[in-house]
Design a protein around this motif. Structure first.
Motif, PDB file in Angstrom:
ATOM      1  N   THR A  52       0.834  -1.194   0.000  1.00  0.00           N
ATOM      2  CA  THR A  52       0.000   0.000   0.000  1.00  0.00           C
ATOM      3  C   THR A  52       0.874   1.251   0.000  1.00  0.00           C
ATOM      4  O   THR A  52       2.086   1.193   0.215  1.00  0.00           O
ATOM      5  N   GLN A  53       0.233   2.402  -0.202  1.00  0.00           N
ATOM      6  CA  GLN A  53       0.963   3.672  -0.176  1.00  0.00           C
ATOM      7  C   GLN A  53       1.491   4.011   1.215  1.00  0.00           C
ATOM      8  O   GLN A  53       2.402   4.828   1.349  1.00  0.00           O
ATOM      9  N   LYS A  54       0.953   3.389   2.244  1.00  0.00           N
ATOM     10  CA  LYS A  54       1.416   3.626   3.618  1.00  0.00           C
ATOM     11  C   LYS A  54       2.427   2.593   4.085  1.00  0.00           C
ATOM     12  O   LYS A  54       2.835   2.603   5.244  1.00  0.00           O
ATOM     13  N   GLN A  77      14.301  -8.808  -1.018  1.00  0.00           N
ATOM     14  CA  GLN A  77      15.219  -9.219  -2.067  1.00  0.00           C
ATOM     15  C   GLN A  77      14.498  -9.547  -3.371  1.00  0.00           C
ATOM     16  O   GLN A  77      14.993  -9.236  -4.461  1.00  0.00           O
ATOM     17  N   GLU A  78      13.327 -10.184  -3.267  1.00  0.00           N
ATOM     18  CA  GLU A  78      12.666 -10.691  -4.467  1.00  0.00           C
ATOM     19  C   GLU A  78      11.602  -9.745  -5.024  1.00  0.00           C
ATOM     20  O   GLU A  78      11.310  -9.797  -6.221  1.00  0.00           O
ATOM     21  N   ILE A  79      11.015  -8.897  -4.156  1.00  0.00           N
ATOM     22  CA  ILE A  79       9.878  -8.077  -4.600  1.00  0.00           C
ATOM     23  C   ILE A  79      10.178  -6.593  -4.456  1.00  0.00           C
ATOM     24  O   ILE A  79      10.405  -5.890  -5.431  1.00  0.00           O
ATOM     25  N   GLU A  80      10.197  -6.095  -3.216  1.00  0.00           N
ATOM     26  CA  GLU A  80      10.349  -4.652  -3.006  1.00  0.00           C
ATOM     27  C   GLU A  80      10.719  -4.373  -1.555  1.00  0.00           C
ATOM     28  O   GLU A  80      10.247  -5.054  -0.642  1.00  0.00           O
ATOM     29  N   ALA A  81      11.553  -3.365  -1.352  1.00  0.00           N
ATOM     30  CA  ALA A  81      11.978  -2.981  -0.002  1.00  0.00           C
ATOM     31  C   ALA A  81      11.079  -1.863   0.510  1.00  0.00           C
ATOM     32  O   ALA A  81      11.247  -0.698   0.145  1.00  0.00           O
ATOM     33  N   LEU A  82      10.107  -2.221   1.329  1.00  0.00           N
ATOM     34  CA  LEU A  82       9.185  -1.270   1.939  1.00  0.00           C
ATOM     35  C   LEU A  82       9.047  -1.586   3.423  1.00  0.00           C
ATOM     36  O   LEU A  82       9.155  -2.746   3.824  1.00  0.00           O
ATOM     37  N   PRO A  83       8.792  -0.586   4.255  1.00  0.00           N
ATOM     38  CA  PRO A  83       8.571  -0.865   5.676  1.00  0.00           C
ATOM     39  C   PRO A  83       7.206  -1.511   5.908  1.00  0.00           C
ATOM     40  O   PRO A  83       6.286  -1.363   5.097  1.00  0.00           O
ATOM     41  N   VAL A  84       7.084  -2.216   7.022  1.00  0.00           N
ATOM     42  CA  VAL A  84       5.797  -2.802   7.415  1.00  0.00           C
ATOM     43  C   VAL A  84       5.075  -1.813   8.319  1.00  0.00           C
ATOM     44  O   VAL A  84       5.607  -1.391   9.343  1.00  0.00           O
ATOM     45  N   ARG A  85       3.858  -1.457   7.923  1.00  0.00           N
ATOM     46  CA  ARG A  85       3.061  -0.507   8.717  1.00  0.00           C
ATOM     47  C   ARG A  85       2.109  -1.220   9.661  1.00  0.00           C
ATOM     48  O   ARG A  85       1.901  -0.778  10.794  1.00  0.00           O
ATOM     49  N   TYR A  86       1.512  -2.318   9.218  1.00  0.00           N
ATOM     50  CA  TYR A  86       0.582  -3.080  10.056  1.00  0.00           C
ATOM     51  C   TYR A  86       0.912  -4.565   9.969  1.00  0.00           C
ATOM     52  O   TYR A  86       1.244  -5.083   8.896  1.00  0.00           O
ATOM     53  N   GLU A 105      10.745  -5.494  16.640  1.00  0.00           N
ATOM     54  CA  GLU A 105      12.161  -5.131  16.699  1.00  0.00           C
ATOM     55  C   GLU A 105      12.598  -4.368  15.442  1.00  0.00           C
ATOM     56  O   GLU A 105      13.377  -3.420  15.525  1.00  0.00           O
ATOM     57  N   MET A 106      12.098  -4.788  14.293  1.00  0.00           N
ATOM     58  CA  MET A 106      12.528  -4.152  13.037  1.00  0.00           C
ATOM     59  C   MET A 106      11.931  -2.770  12.845  1.00  0.00           C
ATOM     60  O   MET A 106      12.583  -1.874  12.296  1.00  0.00           O
ATOM     61  N   PHE A 107      10.682  -2.559  13.318  1.00  0.00           N
ATOM     62  CA  PHE A 107       9.974  -1.322  12.968  1.00  0.00           C
ATOM     63  C   PHE A 107       9.525  -0.494  14.161  1.00  0.00           C
ATOM     64  O   PHE A 107       9.046   0.620  13.974  1.00  0.00           O
ATOM     65  N   GLY A 108       9.695  -0.993  15.365  1.00  0.00           N
ATOM     66  CA  GLY A 108       9.434  -0.216  16.569  1.00  0.00           C
ATOM     67  C   GLY A 108       8.066   0.427  16.586  1.00  0.00           C
ATOM     68  O   GLY A 108       7.049  -0.206  16.293  1.00  0.00           O
ATOM     69  N   SER A 109       8.024   1.705  16.915  1.00  0.00           N
ATOM     70  CA  SER A 109       6.751   2.418  17.054  1.00  0.00           C
ATOM     71  C   SER A 109       6.074   2.694  15.713  1.00  0.00           C
ATOM     72  O   SER A 109       4.941   3.175  15.685  1.00  0.00           O
ATOM     73  N   GLN A 110       6.758   2.390  14.595  1.00  0.00           N
ATOM     74  CA  GLN A 110       6.154   2.629  13.278  1.00  0.00           C
ATOM     75  C   GLN A 110       5.110   1.571  12.918  1.00  0.00           C
ATOM     76  O   GLN A 110       4.346   1.751  11.969  1.00  0.00           O
ATOM     77  N   ILE A 111       5.074   0.457  13.658  1.00  0.00           N
ATOM     78  CA  ILE A 111       4.182  -0.635  13.300  1.00  0.00           C
ATOM     79  C   ILE A 111       3.094  -0.806  14.355  1.00  0.00           C
ATOM     80  O   ILE A 111       3.328  -0.608  15.553  1.00  0.00           O
ATOM     81  N   ASP A 112       1.890  -1.120  13.894  1.00  0.00           N
ATOM     82  CA  ASP A 112       0.802  -1.531  14.778  1.00  0.00           C
ATOM     83  C   ASP A 112       0.494  -2.997  14.517  1.00  0.00           C
ATOM     84  O   ASP A 112       0.480  -3.455  13.366  1.00  0.00           O
ATOM     85  N   ILE A 113       0.242  -3.732  15.613  1.00  0.00           N
ATOM     86  CA  ILE A 113      -0.101  -5.141  15.527  1.00  0.00           C
ATOM     87  C   ILE A 113      -1.573  -5.282  15.910  1.00  0.00           C
ATOM     88  O   ILE A 113      -2.005  -4.757  16.943  1.00  0.00           O
ATOM     89  N   HIS A 219      -7.322   2.342   6.257  1.00  0.00           N
ATOM     90  CA  HIS A 219      -7.336   3.146   5.034  1.00  0.00           C
ATOM     91  C   HIS A 219      -5.890   3.481   4.685  1.00  0.00           C
ATOM     92  O   HIS A 219      -5.264   4.321   5.327  1.00  0.00           O
ATOM     93  N   CYS A 220      -5.378   2.817   3.678  1.00  0.00           N
ATOM     94  CA  CYS A 220      -3.947   2.867   3.365  1.00  0.00           C
ATOM     95  C   CYS A 220      -3.657   3.590   2.067  1.00  0.00           C
ATOM     96  O   CYS A 220      -2.775   3.192   1.299  1.00  0.00           O
ATOM     97  N   GLY A 221      -4.396   4.637   1.776  1.00  0.00           N
ATOM     98  CA  GLY A 221      -4.160   5.416   0.568  1.00  0.00           C
ATOM     99  C   GLY A 221      -4.842   4.806  -0.632  1.00  0.00           C
ATOM    100  O   GLY A 221      -6.013   5.099  -0.920  1.00  0.00           O
ATOM    101  N   ASP A 222      -4.137   3.930  -1.325  1.00  0.00           N
ATOM    102  CA  ASP A 222      -4.679   3.369  -2.557  1.00  0.00           C
ATOM    103  C   ASP A 222      -5.478   2.090  -2.345  1.00  0.00           C
ATOM    104  O   ASP A 222      -6.055   1.553  -3.292  1.00  0.00           O
ATOM    105  N   VAL A 223      -5.543   1.596  -1.125  1.00  0.00           N
ATOM    106  CA  VAL A 223      -6.265   0.348  -0.868  1.00  0.00           C
ATOM    107  C   VAL A 223      -6.786   0.355   0.575  1.00  0.00           C
ATOM    108  O   VAL A 223      -6.159   0.918   1.469  1.00  0.00           O
ATOM    109  N   THR A 224      -7.951  -0.233   0.752  1.00  0.00           N
ATOM    110  CA  THR A 224      -8.536  -0.392   2.081  1.00  0.00           C
ATOM    111  C   THR A 224      -8.447  -1.853   2.485  1.00  0.00           C
ATOM    112  O   THR A 224      -8.765  -2.751   1.700  1.00  0.00           O
TER     113      THR A 224
END
Length: 381
Positions: A52-54, A77-86, A105-113, A219-224
């Motif tokens: 998603t855009q987020k 490595q195989e697809i795309e380097a993007l952070p995990v938001r959720y 550990e990888m994303f700290g406060s940037q991620i919601d579970i 609501h992640c910008g281009d996709v819900t």
């Protein structure tokens, strides 16, 4: 979901993929990739990765943090380097939620579970039990009563993980007398098991920080991305992830291409929950285990098998039949759903591929296991 082998005994895979290739990625729509778990010493569940855009939305986190890190590294490595938001947990079982800490550990406060409230509470309690089990100590019963109906799940995990650990010394001795490809596969398996137990010796979960009762929309910008609770089934808190723009659902173990595990399930409610899942407007199913499903065949046959299993066992219990009598009576041939579109043989082939079992495994032990699990459900009621 975790698995038993023939005759009710735990089965160990004879082969495994290198640690760098724990998953096979399949692009199933504009936004969604399915990460299909491959054969490993400790079974992993499938994941879905929604671009998603987020950032990324990941559904389910595998059996341990190192498997979760392997999935994310492989995706980069195989697809795309993007952070995990959720990160979304469909339920609390170890093969779907024990990798949460890696994302924290990888994303700290940037991620919601995210999970249902039940799954969060069950994961928290299961972690207390699991840590006690790995450390060889008992957990006070006062700490194990918050989430009921978990004892048979804990016993199953103890048999499964404990069996893997107990057989490691014998396997190490056997490897010394092997050669060639067989030895390399056995060594790879041992390395995977050592890595798992080393990883889990420091196990501390990352619990969901967002829970919901019925429905949550991201609501992640281009996709819900919609996360829904549609009723009890495999557990009391299964979540279904629905991506309406892409007409895709991610079901966890509510639907998959193998046999249902009913240790803490609600067999009398599960089929109706699947009917509510079927009301969603989707074309593609990413299941908790097994291949991506185009259409509704697996969902329908899975529901029909559960319906037959529930009806046969509940009727037998009401007639006063023993478990042994029901297991002798309810052979695979009694279940019409297993023979529609080769469903029974298909889920056995999927099972063999995931666990590294030799081909041609019989259906009888798996059906007998399901009869036992439903029998104890009604005996408990």
């Amino acid at each position: 979901m975790l698995f038993l082998g023939g005759a009710g005994h735990l089965s160990l895979a004879d082969n495994t993929l290198p640690s760098a290739r724990l998953f096979k990625f399949e692009r199933v729509s504009k936004h969604v990739y399915a990460a299909i778990a491959q054969s490993t010493p400790v079974v992993n569940g499938n994941s879905a990765i929604i671009v998603t855009q987020k950032g990324l939305v990941v559904v389910d986190s595998q059996s341990c943090p190192s498997a979760a890190r392997a999935l994310y590294s492989q995706f980069k490595q195989e697809i795309e380097a993007l952070p995990v938001r959720y990160l979304i947990n469909t339920h609390h079982h170890l093969d779907h939620a024990h990798g949460n800490a890696a994302y924290a550990e990888m994303f700290g406060s940037q991620i919601d579970i995210i999970s249902t409230g039940f799954s969060r509470a069950a994961l928290e309690q299961a972690t207390r039990w699991f840590n006690g089990f790995l450390q060889g100590r008992s957990v006070p019963s006062s700490q194990m009563q918050e989430v009921p109906n978990q004892e048979r799940y804990y016993q199953f995990v103890q048999n499964y993980i404990g069996g893997l650990k107990d057989r490691m010394p014998a396997t190490e001795a056997q490897v010394a007398h092997m050669d060639g490809a067989k030895k390399a596969a056995a060594q790879s398996r041992l390395e995977g098991l050592r890595s798992y137990f080393s990883d889990m010796s420091r196990f501390a979960p990352a619990l969901p920080n967002i829970t919901f009762d019925r429905e949550l929309r991201l609501h992640c910008g281009d996709v819900t991305v919609e996360v829904r609770y549609l009723g009890r089934g495999h557990t009391a808190g299964d979540a279904v992830v629905f991506i309406p723009e892409d007409r895709i659902i991610v079901t966890g173990d509510l639907v998959h291409g193998l046999e249902p595990l009913l240790l803490e399930a609600y067999p009398d409610e599960w089929p109706a929950t699947l009917d509510r899942v079927a009301e969603l407007d989707f074309d593609i199913v990413i299941p908790g285990h097994g291949p991506v499903e185009h259409g509704r065949t697996t969902l329908t046959l899975f529901r029909d098998y559960l319906t037959e299993l529930n009806q046969f066992v509940s009727q037998g219990v009401s007639e006063g039949k023993s478990l042994a009598a029901l297991q002798a009576e309810l052979v695979p041939e009694r279940f019409h759903s297993l023979y529609r579109q080769d469903f029974g043989q298909t889920f056995q082939r999927n099972r063999e591929a995931l666990m590294g079992l030799p081909p041609g495994q019989p259906l009888e032990p798996v059906v007998s296991q399901g009869v036992e699990q439903v029998y104890y459900y009604y005996a408990r009621k």
